[in-house]
Design an enzyme around this catalytic site. Sequence first.
Site, PDB file in Angstrom:
ATOM      1  N   ARG A 194     -13.849  -3.466  -5.730  1.00 40.73           N
ATOM      2  CA  ARG A 194     -12.423  -3.660  -5.444  1.00 40.73           C
ATOM      3  C   ARG A 194     -11.555  -4.874  -6.140  1.00 40.73           C
ATOM      4  NH1 ARG A 194      -9.885  -1.312  -0.692  1.00 40.73           N
ATOM      5  NH2 ARG A 194     -11.360   0.082   0.204  1.00 40.73           N
ATOM      6  N   LEU A 201      -6.597  -4.754   0.865  1.00 35.80           N
ATOM      7  CA  LEU A 201      -6.841  -5.721  -0.152  1.00 35.80           C
ATOM      8  C   LEU A 201      -7.979  -6.713   0.244  1.00 35.80           C
ATOM      9  CD1 LEU A 201      -2.820  -6.303  -0.766  1.00 35.80           C
ATOM     10  CD2 LEU A 201      -4.322  -5.281  -2.329  1.00 35.80           C
ATOM     11  N   ASN A 233       4.639  -6.893   3.874  1.00 36.66           N
ATOM     12  CA  ASN A 233       4.184  -5.490   4.155  1.00 36.66           C
ATOM     13  C   ASN A 233       5.117  -4.843   5.088  1.00 36.66           C
ATOM     14  OD1 ASN A 233       2.692  -3.027   3.954  1.00 36.66           O
ATOM     15  ND2 ASN A 233       1.647  -3.518   5.844  1.00 36.66           N
ATOM     16  N   HIS A 259       5.014  -1.783   8.109  1.00 36.76           N
ATOM     17  CA  HIS A 259       4.293  -1.052   8.698  1.00 36.76           C
ATOM     18  C   HIS A 259       4.694  -0.222   9.772  1.00 36.76           C
ATOM     19  CE1 HIS A 259       0.164  -0.036  10.526  1.00 36.76           C
ATOM     20  NE2 HIS A 259       0.510  -0.260  11.684  1.00 36.76           N
ATOM     21  N   GLY A 299      -6.397 -10.231   7.855  1.00 32.65           N
ATOM     22  CA  GLY A 299      -6.811  -9.134   8.696  1.00 32.65           C
ATOM     23  C   GLY A 299      -5.586  -7.905   8.486  1.00 32.65           C
ATOM     24  N   ASP A 320      -2.680  -5.627   8.623  1.00 38.42           N
ATOM     25  CA  ASP A 320      -1.489  -5.389   9.754  1.00 38.42           C
ATOM     26  C   ASP A 320      -1.521  -6.753  10.796  1.00 38.42           C
ATOM     27  OD1 ASP A 320      -0.702  -3.261   8.138  1.00 38.42           O
ATOM     28  OD2 ASP A 320      -1.963  -2.222   9.646  1.00 38.42           O
TER      29      ASP A 320
HETATM   30  C1  GRF Z   1       6.439   4.081   5.424  1.00 42.29           C
HETATM   31  O1  GRF Z   1       6.273   4.714   6.713  1.00 42.29           O
HETATM   32  C2  GRF Z   1       5.784   2.719   5.601  1.00 42.29           C
HETATM   33  O2  GRF Z   1       6.217   2.286   6.659  1.00 42.29           O
HETATM   34  C3  GRF Z   1       4.241   2.847   5.510  1.00 42.29           C
HETATM   35  O3  GRF Z   1       4.140   4.039   4.550  1.00 42.29           O
HETATM   36  C4  GRF Z   1       5.262   4.672   4.612  1.00 42.29           C
HETATM   37  C5  GRF Z   1       5.687   4.480   2.926  1.00 42.29           C
HETATM   38  O4  GRF Z   1       6.783   5.363   2.807  1.00 42.29           O
HETATM   39  N1  GRF Z   1       3.525   1.600   5.041  1.00 42.29           N
HETATM   40  P1  GRF Z   1       7.545   5.385   1.431  1.00 42.29           P
HETATM   41  O5  GRF Z   1       6.466   5.702   0.135  1.00 42.29           O
HETATM   42  O6  GRF Z   1       8.094   4.077   1.358  1.00 42.29           O
HETATM   43  O7  GRF Z   1       8.421   6.544   1.384  1.00 42.29           O
END
Ligand code: GRF
Length: 194
Positions: free
Chosen positions: A68, A96, A110, A112, A146, A148
């Site tokens: 990785r 990561l 990020n 989520h 960690g 998320d």
């Molecule tokens: C989204 O639902 C985001 O929240 C998650 O992965 C999905 C990505 O969708 N992390 P896209 O590639 O942005 O259309």
Amino acid sequence: MNRLKLAILISGRGSNMEALLKAAEDAAFPAQPVLVLSNRPDAKGLETAANAGVPVLAIDHKLYGKDREAFEREMDKALSDAGVELIALAGFMRVLTPWFVTRWQGRMINIHPSLLPKYKGLDTHQRALDAGDTEVGCTVHWVSAGVDEGEIIAQAAIPILPGDTAESLADRLLPEEHKLYPRALALACERVRG
Ligand code: GRF
């Protein structure tokens, strides 16, 4: 105003990436996309970004096997070469390592699809349904070691309606993600500028 140089990391469709690129078309937006990077050469989002005139790069994680860090060193080099100051993960599906996260600490965010701290990881909407929740949502957060777990920047929620499935919730939440991410990114820029 000097705009922060932004890289967006994707693995697939890239609709959140597209929302960020659209927001950044406004010269007053505090970040300027300088690179869209995917770990999957076939990610649809790469085409979208290239059509929008943003430099794109694929670094195929499969070429690095289990190493990785070797994969991440390649990414890190591309990001540094492009002068990147802030990274937005947008559907980037690789976990990561602490090495990469530490290197970009305070400069990587990020999105989520859950109301963190609930439902870290995958299958977030199904887990919300199974738990009998009344709403689902999305969170933009700083990336820390960690998965998320970093500090929350902003969230948006939608109600769960009768008959909703994980798919219908994902579809209905997506436009909220697209509104939230540019707003949260602008807040993150304020923090990076100090
Ligand atoms: C989204 O639902 C985001 O929240 C998650 O992965 C999905 C990505 O969708 N992390 P896209 O590639 O942005 O259309």
